[in-house]
Design a protein around this motif. Structure first.
Motif, PDB file in Angstrom:
ATOM      1  N   GLY A   1       0.818  -1.206   0.000  1.00 31.47           N
ATOM      2  CA  GLY A   1       0.000   0.000   0.000  1.00 31.47           C
ATOM      3  C   GLY A   1       0.848   1.250   0.000  1.00 31.47           C
ATOM      4  N   ILE A   2       0.224   2.332   0.391  1.00 33.56           N
ATOM      5  CA  ILE A   2       0.858   3.649   0.400  1.00 33.56           C
ATOM      6  C   ILE A   2       0.347   4.418   1.610  1.00 33.56           C
ATOM      7  CG2 ILE A   2      -0.950   4.469  -1.175  1.00 33.56           C
ATOM      8  CD1 ILE A   2       0.952   6.610  -2.175  1.00 33.56           C
ATOM      9  N   GLY A   3       1.211   5.252   2.178  1.00 32.98           N
ATOM     10  CA  GLY A   3       0.813   6.106   3.281  1.00 32.98           C
ATOM     11  C   GLY A   3       1.115   7.556   2.970  1.00 32.98           C
ATOM     12  N   SER A   4       0.170   8.448   3.295  1.00 38.02           N
ATOM     13  CA  SER A   4       0.358   9.875   3.037  1.00 38.02           C
ATOM     14  C   SER A   4      -0.732  10.650   3.760  1.00 38.02           C
ATOM     15  CB  SER A   4       0.282  10.167   1.537  1.00 38.02           C
ATOM     16  OG  SER A   4       0.347  11.561   1.276  1.00 38.02           O
ATOM     17  N   LYS A   5      -0.515  11.947   3.879  1.00 36.64           N
ATOM     18  CA  LYS A   5      -1.573  12.826   4.388  1.00 36.64           C
ATOM     19  C   LYS A   5      -2.251  13.591   3.257  1.00 36.64           C
ATOM     20  CE  LYS A   5       1.658  16.586   5.628  1.00 36.64           C
ATOM     21  NZ  LYS A   5       2.933  15.856   5.521  1.00 36.64           N
ATOM     22  N   GLN A   6      -1.902  13.264   2.022  1.00 37.02           N
ATOM     23  CA  GLN A   6      -2.463  13.943   0.860  1.00 37.02           C
ATOM     24  C   GLN A   6      -3.513  13.057   0.182  1.00 37.02           C
ATOM     25  OE1 GLN A   6      -1.831  17.015   0.343  1.00 37.02           O
ATOM     26  NE2 GLN A   6      -0.100  17.221   1.759  1.00 37.02           N
ATOM     27  N   PRO A   7      -4.802  13.379   0.334  1.00 33.59           N
ATOM     28  CA  PRO A   7      -5.839  12.537  -0.282  1.00 33.59           C
ATOM     29  C   PRO A   7      -5.693  12.377  -1.782  1.00 33.59           C
ATOM     30  CG  PRO A   7      -6.825  14.024   1.325  1.00 33.59           C
ATOM     31  CD  PRO A   7      -5.387  14.447   1.178  1.00 33.59           C
ATOM     32  N   ALA A   8      -5.183  13.395  -2.484  1.00 35.25           N
ATOM     33  CA  ALA A   8      -5.113  13.319  -3.944  1.00 35.25           C
ATOM     34  C   ALA A   8      -4.205  12.190  -4.404  1.00 35.25           C
ATOM     35  CB  ALA A   8      -4.647  14.652  -4.519  1.00 35.25           C
ATOM     36  N   ILE A   9      -3.004  12.083  -3.820  1.00 32.75           N
ATOM     37  CA  ILE A   9      -2.094  11.028  -4.267  1.00 32.75           C
ATOM     38  C   ILE A   9      -2.587   9.663  -3.813  1.00 32.75           C
ATOM     39  CG2 ILE A   9      -0.492  11.100  -2.294  1.00 32.75           C
ATOM     40  CD1 ILE A   9       1.766  10.717  -4.447  1.00 32.75           C
ATOM     41  N   LEU A  10      -3.203   9.599  -2.648  1.00 27.98           N
ATOM     42  CA  LEU A  10      -3.762   8.328  -2.195  1.00 27.98           C
ATOM     43  C   LEU A  10      -4.862   7.860  -3.142  1.00 27.98           C
ATOM     44  CD1 LEU A  10      -3.972   9.016   1.635  1.00 27.98           C
ATOM     45  CD2 LEU A  10      -2.377   7.484   0.485  1.00 27.98           C
ATOM     46  N   ARG A  11      -5.721   8.790  -3.545  1.00 26.57           N
ATOM     47  CA  ARG A  11      -6.795   8.393  -4.445  1.00 26.57           C
ATOM     48  C   ARG A  11      -6.238   7.944  -5.799  1.00 26.57           C
ATOM     49  NH1 ARG A  11     -11.747  11.790  -7.194  1.00 26.57           N
ATOM     50  NH2 ARG A  11     -12.968   9.953  -7.770  1.00 26.57           N
ATOM     51  N   ARG A  12      -5.198   8.598  -6.262  1.00 26.89           N
ATOM     52  CA  ARG A  12      -4.615   8.188  -7.538  1.00 26.89           C
ATOM     53  C   ARG A  12      -4.147   6.740  -7.472  1.00 26.89           C
ATOM     54  NH1 ARG A  12       0.389  10.955 -10.979  1.00 26.89           N
ATOM     55  NH2 ARG A  12       0.157   9.574 -12.781  1.00 26.89           N
ATOM     56  N   PHE A  13      -3.492   6.372  -6.389  1.00 28.36           N
ATOM     57  CA  PHE A  13      -3.047   4.990  -6.248  1.00 28.36           C
ATOM     58  C   PHE A  13      -4.238   4.041  -6.144  1.00 28.36           C
ATOM     59  CE2 PHE A  13       1.206   6.460  -5.748  1.00 28.36           C
ATOM     60  CZ  PHE A  13       2.024   5.363  -5.917  1.00 28.36           C
ATOM     61  N   VAL A  14      -5.253   4.439  -5.401  1.00 31.55           N
ATOM     62  CA  VAL A  14      -6.437   3.591  -5.272  1.00 31.55           C
ATOM     63  C   VAL A  14      -7.066   3.335  -6.632  1.00 31.55           C
ATOM     64  CG1 VAL A  14      -8.799   3.514  -4.363  1.00 31.55           C
ATOM     65  CG2 VAL A  14      -6.920   4.225  -2.884  1.00 31.55           C
ATOM     66  N   GLU A  15      -7.132   4.351  -7.461  1.00 33.97           N
ATOM     67  CA  GLU A  15      -7.803   4.240  -8.755  1.00 33.97           C
ATOM     68  C   GLU A  15      -6.936   3.605  -9.836  1.00 33.97           C
ATOM     69  OE1 GLU A  15     -10.873   4.802  -9.366  1.00 33.97           O
ATOM     70  OE2 GLU A  15     -11.538   5.881  -7.578  1.00 33.97           O
ATOM     71  N   GLU A  16      -5.611   3.759  -9.756  1.00 38.67           N
ATOM     72  CA  GLU A  16      -4.743   3.354 -10.863  1.00 38.67           C
ATOM     73  C   GLU A  16      -3.918   2.094 -10.594  1.00 38.67           C
ATOM     74  OE1 GLU A  16      -2.336   6.559 -12.333  1.00 38.67           O
ATOM     75  OE2 GLU A  16      -3.964   8.027 -12.166  1.00 38.67           O
ATOM     76  N   THR A  17      -3.956   1.570  -9.371  1.00 40.70           N
ATOM     77  CA  THR A  17      -3.146   0.399  -9.048  1.00 40.70           C
ATOM     78  C   THR A  17      -4.000  -0.660  -8.361  1.00 40.70           C
ATOM     79  OG1 THR A  17      -2.462   1.041  -6.808  1.00 40.70           O
ATOM     80  CG2 THR A  17      -1.189   1.961  -8.645  1.00 40.70           C
ATOM     81  N   ASP A  18      -3.350  -1.767  -8.052  1.00 43.19           N
ATOM     82  CA  ASP A  18      -4.018  -2.880  -7.382  1.00 43.19           C
ATOM     83  C   ASP A  18      -3.430  -3.055  -5.983  1.00 43.19           C
ATOM     84  OD1 ASP A  18      -5.608  -5.145  -6.963  1.00 43.19           O
ATOM     85  OD2 ASP A  18      -4.046  -6.484  -7.721  1.00 43.19           O
ATOM     86  N   LEU A  19      -3.421  -1.977  -5.213  1.00 40.44           N
ATOM     87  CA  LEU A  19      -2.890  -2.087  -3.851  1.00 40.44           C
ATOM     88  C   LEU A  19      -3.981  -2.602  -2.910  1.00 40.44           C
ATOM     89  CD1 LEU A  19      -4.258   0.608  -2.587  1.00 40.44           C
ATOM     90  CD2 LEU A  19      -2.181   1.729  -3.318  1.00 40.44           C
ATOM     91  N   ASP A  20      -3.549  -2.962  -1.706  1.00 37.41           N
ATOM     92  CA  ASP A  20      -4.452  -3.569  -0.727  1.00 37.41           C
ATOM     93  C   ASP A  20      -4.933  -2.594   0.336  1.00 37.41           C
ATOM     94  OD1 ASP A  20      -3.933  -6.293  -1.784  1.00 37.41           O
ATOM     95  OD2 ASP A  20      -1.918  -5.934  -0.982  1.00 37.41           O
ATOM     96  N   VAL A  21      -4.096  -1.590   0.634  1.00 35.58           N
ATOM     97  CA  VAL A  21      -4.378  -0.751   1.796  1.00 35.58           C
ATOM     98  C   VAL A  21      -3.751   0.621   1.601  1.00 35.58           C
ATOM     99  CG1 VAL A  21      -2.327  -1.674   3.000  1.00 35.58           C
ATOM    100  CG2 VAL A  21      -4.154  -0.609   4.329  1.00 35.58           C
ATOM    101  N   ILE A  22      -4.394   1.640   2.132  1.00 34.73           N
ATOM    102  CA  ILE A  22      -3.766   2.940   2.270  1.00 34.73           C
ATOM    103  C   ILE A  22      -3.649   3.265   3.745  1.00 34.73           C
ATOM    104  CG2 ILE A  22      -4.632   3.777   0.062  1.00 34.73           C
ATOM    105  CD1 ILE A  22      -6.611   5.553   1.738  1.00 34.73           C
ATOM    106  N   MET A  23      -2.631   4.041   4.080  1.00 39.71           N
ATOM    107  CA  MET A  23      -2.494   4.580   5.432  1.00 39.71           C
ATOM    108  C   MET A  23      -2.773   6.071   5.326  1.00 39.71           C
ATOM    109  SD  MET A  23       0.600   4.147   8.200  1.00 39.71           S
ATOM    110  CE  MET A  23       0.016   2.510   8.688  1.00 39.71           C
ATOM    111  N   LEU A  24      -3.878   6.482   5.900  1.00 43.75           N
ATOM    112  CA  LEU A  24      -4.380   7.848   5.793  1.00 43.75           C
ATOM    113  C   LEU A  24      -3.997   8.615   7.049  1.00 43.75           C
ATOM    114  CD1 LEU A  24      -6.180   9.982   4.376  1.00 43.75           C
ATOM    115  CD2 LEU A  24      -8.139   8.905   5.523  1.00 43.75           C
ATOM    116  N   ALA A  25      -3.221   9.693   6.875  1.00 47.02           N
ATOM    117  CA  ALA A  25      -2.670  10.412   8.022  1.00 47.02           C
ATOM    118  C   ALA A  25      -3.372  11.744   8.235  1.00 47.02           C
ATOM    119  CB  ALA A  25      -1.175  10.642   7.832  1.00 47.02           C
TER     120      ALA A  25
END
Length: 334
Positions: free
Chosen positions: A171-195
């Motif tokens: 997954g990916i961790g960040s405090k920036q919703p925009a980059i987190l959403r990009r990964f959610v929409e464009e990749t096959d990750l399992d989890v985000i860490m939302l800060a």
């Protein structure tokens, strides 16, 4: 709860290790170890760490304590993207410019390439004393000098490591919703860490990011749920922190208004903050840090005792909580 479609299961309450990496102030080894043990005794089986935390100190301290517990009974996540390299200019200095009271004999170097990701994981395993980590997260790629490499280098490398069984979830961790959403929409990750972007104080992740996670089957680990301490006490002080800096007056006032409503309902501000942070359907775990065992025990006790249901309606009525935010059920943390 399982992370995404993987077999990696995390506890609803997790332990974050930044404080035992000497965040802001030095923590004695014995107290750091006792704090990790207190988390375990409270039922926590998910532990999150990173090379960034104390230039490797948090990973080493966590690994030393977890060595005393059965490996198949806990889950560890660590981060990739920053390598630790020698820093001759740091001799005799501390790393407080980056928030950690540790010797600055190392420094962080961004490396989001596939080779950098593999090296980062290998070095983390060495510090942790483990033969595997369960979850690998790309750490704050938006802060790097080449954020696109997170998509073209780091993510494909993690996807391959997951396919090989080297890690269980990515997954990916960040405090920036925009980059987190990009990964959610464009990749096959399992989890985000939302800060710090879905808390009782503010909920910007509710606009687009969290609905995207729910639609795509991506789990969320919620961190920074006290907004750097602003929601961590029953009554926010004037010198409270927000975003690791002095809290603006308007946010202190808002936090105090929320605290006043909590008091009317016989609950504490951090108790309500923890319950709210866990309520969105995609939330797999709420991760909180602590530097003292008594702080961890209190966090666990508060998490296990949800506030009374009428609290949420009053917060909405007073304009202190979005009406479209999912609210906790009375047994949400049980």
């Amino acid at each position: 709860m399982m992370l995404g479609r993987t077999e990696v299961a995390v506890t609803a309450l997790g332990f974050g290790t930044a404080p035992i990496g000497n965040l802001y102030r030095a923590v004695p080894d014995e107290r750091a170890a006792a704090t990790v043990a207190a988390a375990w005794d409270a039922g926590v089986r998910y532990f999150d760490t990173a090379p960034h935390y104390g230039l490797g100190l948090a990973e080493r301290r966590l690994g030393e304590v977890l060595a005393g517990y059965p490996r198949d009974e806990y889950v560890v996540s660590t981060k990739v993207g920053r390598l630790l390299v020698p820093n001759p200019d740091g001799v005799g200095r501390t790393d407080l410019d980056n928030g950690f009271d540790v010797p600055a004999d190392l420094r962080r170097a961004w490396d989001l390439t596939a080779d950098g990701i593999r090296r980062s994981l290998d070095e983390s395993l060495g510090r942790l004393g483990l033969d595997r980590v369960d979850v690998a997260l790309i750490h704050d790629p938006d802060e790097s000098d080449a954020p696109e490499t997170a998509l073209t280098g780091a993510y494909p490398a993690l996807r391959e490591l997951r396919a090989q069984g080297v890690v269980g979830a990515i997954g990916i961790g960040s405090k920036q919703p925009a980059i987190l959403r990009r990964f959610v929409e464009e990749t096959d990750l399992d989890v985000i860490m939302l800060a710090g972007r879905y808390t009782l104080l503010e909920q910007p992740a509710l606009d687009d990011l969290l609905p995207s996670c729910q639609r795509r089957g991506v789990s969320v680990v919620n961190v920074g749920v006290f907004n750097s301490g602003l929601l961590a006490t029953d009554w926010p002080e004037q010198d409270a922190h927000y975003e690791y800096d002095a809290a603006p007056t308007d946010l202190i006032d808002r936090a105090r208004r929320i605290a006043s409503v909590c008091r009317r309902h016989g609950t504490a501000l951090p108790q309500a903050a923890l319950a709210f942070a866990a309520a969105y359907p995609s939330m797999a775990s709420v991760v909180v840090g602590a530097e003292r065992p008594e702080h961890m025990r209190r966090n666990a006790e508060l998490f296990a005792a949800p506030p009374p249901a009428p609290l949420w309606a009053d917060l909405v009525a007073e304009g202190l909580l979005r009406a479209d935010a999912p609210i906790p059920s009375p047994t949400a943390a049980a």
